[in-house]
Design an enzyme around this catalytic site. Structure first.
Site, PDB file in Angstrom:
ATOM      1  N   SER A  34       4.369  -2.800   5.250  1.00 44.64           N
ATOM      2  CA  SER A  34       5.528  -3.642   4.941  1.00 44.64           C
ATOM      3  C   SER A  34       5.309  -4.452   3.652  1.00 44.64           C
ATOM      4  O   SER A  34       6.267  -4.749   2.941  1.00 44.64           O
ATOM      5  CB  SER A  34       5.875  -4.565   6.118  1.00 44.64           C
ATOM      6  OG  SER A  34       4.867  -5.525   6.311  1.00 44.64           O
ATOM      7  N   LYS A 109     -10.629  -1.099   5.254  1.00 49.46           N
ATOM      8  CA  LYS A 109     -11.984  -0.700   4.865  1.00 49.46           C
ATOM      9  C   LYS A 109     -12.526  -1.663   3.821  1.00 49.46           C
ATOM     10  O   LYS A 109     -11.765  -2.153   2.982  1.00 49.46           O
ATOM     11  CB  LYS A 109     -11.964   0.712   4.266  1.00 49.46           C
ATOM     12  CG  LYS A 109     -11.585   1.776   5.255  1.00 49.46           C
ATOM     13  CD  LYS A 109     -12.753   2.085   6.159  1.00 49.46           C
ATOM     14  CE  LYS A 109     -12.317   2.924   7.330  1.00 49.46           C
ATOM     15  NZ  LYS A 109     -13.322   3.016   8.382  1.00 49.46           N
ATOM     16  N   LEU A 110     -13.840  -1.873   3.905  1.00 44.11           N
ATOM     17  CA  LEU A 110     -14.474  -2.639   2.839  1.00 44.11           C
ATOM     18  C   LEU A 110     -14.451  -1.755   1.595  1.00 44.11           C
ATOM     19  O   LEU A 110     -14.773  -0.567   1.666  1.00 44.11           O
ATOM     20  CB  LEU A 110     -15.920  -2.949   3.256  1.00 44.11           C
ATOM     21  CG  LEU A 110     -16.616  -4.134   2.602  1.00 44.11           C
ATOM     22  CD1 LEU A 110     -15.797  -5.410   2.754  1.00 44.11           C
ATOM     23  CD2 LEU A 110     -18.006  -4.306   3.217  1.00 44.11           C
ATOM     24  N   HIS A 127      -4.455 -11.889   3.114  1.00 36.97           N
ATOM     25  CA  HIS A 127      -5.031 -12.144   4.445  1.00 36.97           C
ATOM     26  C   HIS A 127      -4.009 -12.971   5.224  1.00 36.97           C
ATOM     27  O   HIS A 127      -3.428 -13.902   4.671  1.00 36.97           O
ATOM     28  CB  HIS A 127      -6.340 -12.919   4.270  1.00 36.97           C
ATOM     29  CG  HIS A 127      -7.053 -13.190   5.549  1.00 36.97           C
ATOM     30  ND1 HIS A 127      -7.774 -12.211   6.208  1.00 36.97           N
ATOM     31  CD2 HIS A 127      -7.141 -14.309   6.302  1.00 36.97           C
ATOM     32  CE1 HIS A 127      -8.280 -12.729   7.317  1.00 36.97           C
ATOM     33  NE2 HIS A 127      -7.905 -14.004   7.393  1.00 36.97           N
ATOM     34  N   ASP A 168     -12.899 -10.923   2.780  1.00 33.91           N
ATOM     35  CA  ASP A 168     -12.162 -12.188   2.687  1.00 33.91           C
ATOM     36  C   ASP A 168     -12.823 -13.247   1.811  1.00 33.91           C
ATOM     37  O   ASP A 168     -12.577 -14.437   1.958  1.00 33.91           O
ATOM     38  CB  ASP A 168     -11.902 -12.777   4.087  1.00 33.91           C
ATOM     39  CG  ASP A 168     -11.158 -11.799   4.967  1.00 33.91           C
ATOM     40  OD1 ASP A 168     -10.354 -11.009   4.425  1.00 33.91           O
ATOM     41  OD2 ASP A 168     -11.380 -11.809   6.191  1.00 33.91           O
TER      42      ASP A 168
HETATM   43  C1  GRF Z   1      -0.806  -8.069   6.786  1.00 38.86           C
HETATM   44  O1  GRF Z   1      -0.624  -9.020   7.784  1.00 38.86           O
HETATM   45  C2  GRF Z   1      -1.926  -8.459   5.856  1.00 38.86           C
HETATM   46  O2  GRF Z   1      -2.062  -9.847   5.731  1.00 38.86           O
HETATM   47  C3  GRF Z   1      -3.139  -7.908   6.526  1.00 38.86           C
HETATM   48  O3  GRF Z   1      -2.712  -6.692   7.095  1.00 38.86           O
HETATM   49  C4  GRF Z   1      -1.316  -6.757   7.355  1.00 38.86           C
HETATM   50  C5  GRF Z   1      -0.696  -5.580   6.683  1.00 38.86           C
HETATM   51  O4  GRF Z   1       0.659  -5.424   7.039  1.00 38.86           O
HETATM   52  N1  GRF Z   1      -4.230  -7.786   5.616  1.00 38.86           N
HETATM   53  P1  GRF Z   1       1.537  -4.306   6.369  1.00 38.86           P
HETATM   54  O5  GRF Z   1       0.803  -2.979   6.555  1.00 38.86           O
HETATM   55  O6  GRF Z   1       1.672  -4.630   4.910  1.00 38.86           O
HETATM   56  O7  GRF Z   1       2.830  -4.315   7.082  1.00 38.86           O
END
Ligand code: GRF
Length: 214
Positions: A34, A109-110, A127, A168
């Site tokens: 999304s 993945k890292l 994040h 992160d």
């Molecule tokens: C989001 O909540 C993002 O913060 C996290 O993974 C989710 C990805 O959502 N890292 P989408 O695949 O972009 O809908």
């Protein structure tokens, strides 16, 4: 003398700068995608001067890859299960499309250290919670929202940060505060934070990379 020369030049009509080509982004996503859609929407509206040059996923059934196929965006499935050296394959694909900026959007993945090194300062991740408090290994998806609710903090919200070799970490580029409301559960908080992600990510890409020299 010098002063006169400058005055003479100053009288010439101002040349218009050639338009800067759109930033070439590669979006890395493992799931629904999304955030990728929100970034593409911002590009389509003309709010973000960029193009999605490549979508990469480690998951062949990711919604992000489906979206790329539907929209005719080049895509790649890069995975340790199918590639002898996924880091090198990823680098090759990124170089082949002339990627300038790596955008991690739900990439589970890292990132290979060679990819991090090649794109140092040009890779960002989003994040779904405040960092550093609600980040690190194992802190992804619902785990983040559950930890925020358990901590009883009044606000959460997405954080965009530069990518390093560790989960992160890296400089924080942007954060939006999202309230934690009475009666929230993981699903309701996740939905509110996700909506904030969609508003935040493309704006951060625009701000950080429009300000950067070519
Ligand atoms: C989001 O909540 C993002 O913060 C996290 O993974 C989710 C990805 O959502 N890292 P989408 O695949 O972009 O809908």
């Amino acid at each position: 003398m010098v002063f006169h020369r400058h005055r003479k030049w100053a009288k010439l009509p101002r040349m218009t700068e050639p338009p800067r080509p759109p930033r070439r982004l590669a979006v890395l996503a493992s799931g629904r995608g999304s955030n990728l859609v929100a970034i593409q929407d911002a590009i389509d509206r003309g709010d973000l001067h960029a193009s999605v040059a490549l979508v990469v996923s480690n998951n062949s059934s990711a919604g992000a890859l489906e979206f790329a196929r539907r929209r005719g965006i080049p895509w790649a499935h890069v995975s340790a299960k199918t590639d002898a050296d996924p880091g090198v394959r990823l680098l090759e694909r990124l170089e082949a499309v002339g990627c300038e900026v790596l955008v991690l959007a739900g990439y589970m993945k890292l990132l290979d250290p060679r990819v991090v090194a090649a794109y140092r300062g040009r890779a960002m991740n989003i994040h779904p919670g405040p960092l550093p408090r609600f980040g690190g290994p194992g802190m992804f998806g619902e785990h983040v929202h559950a930890a925020v609710l358990a901590a009883g903090v009044p606000t959460s919200g997405p954080t965009v940060h530069r990518v390093t070799e560790h989960y992160d970490e890296g400089d924080i580029l942007a954060h939006t505060e999202v309230p934690v409301l009475p009666g929230d559960d993981v699903a309701s908080l996740a939905a509110r934070v996700l909506a904030a992600e969609h508003a935040l990510y493309w704006r951060t890409i625009a701000r950080v990379f429009d300000a950067a020299p070519d």
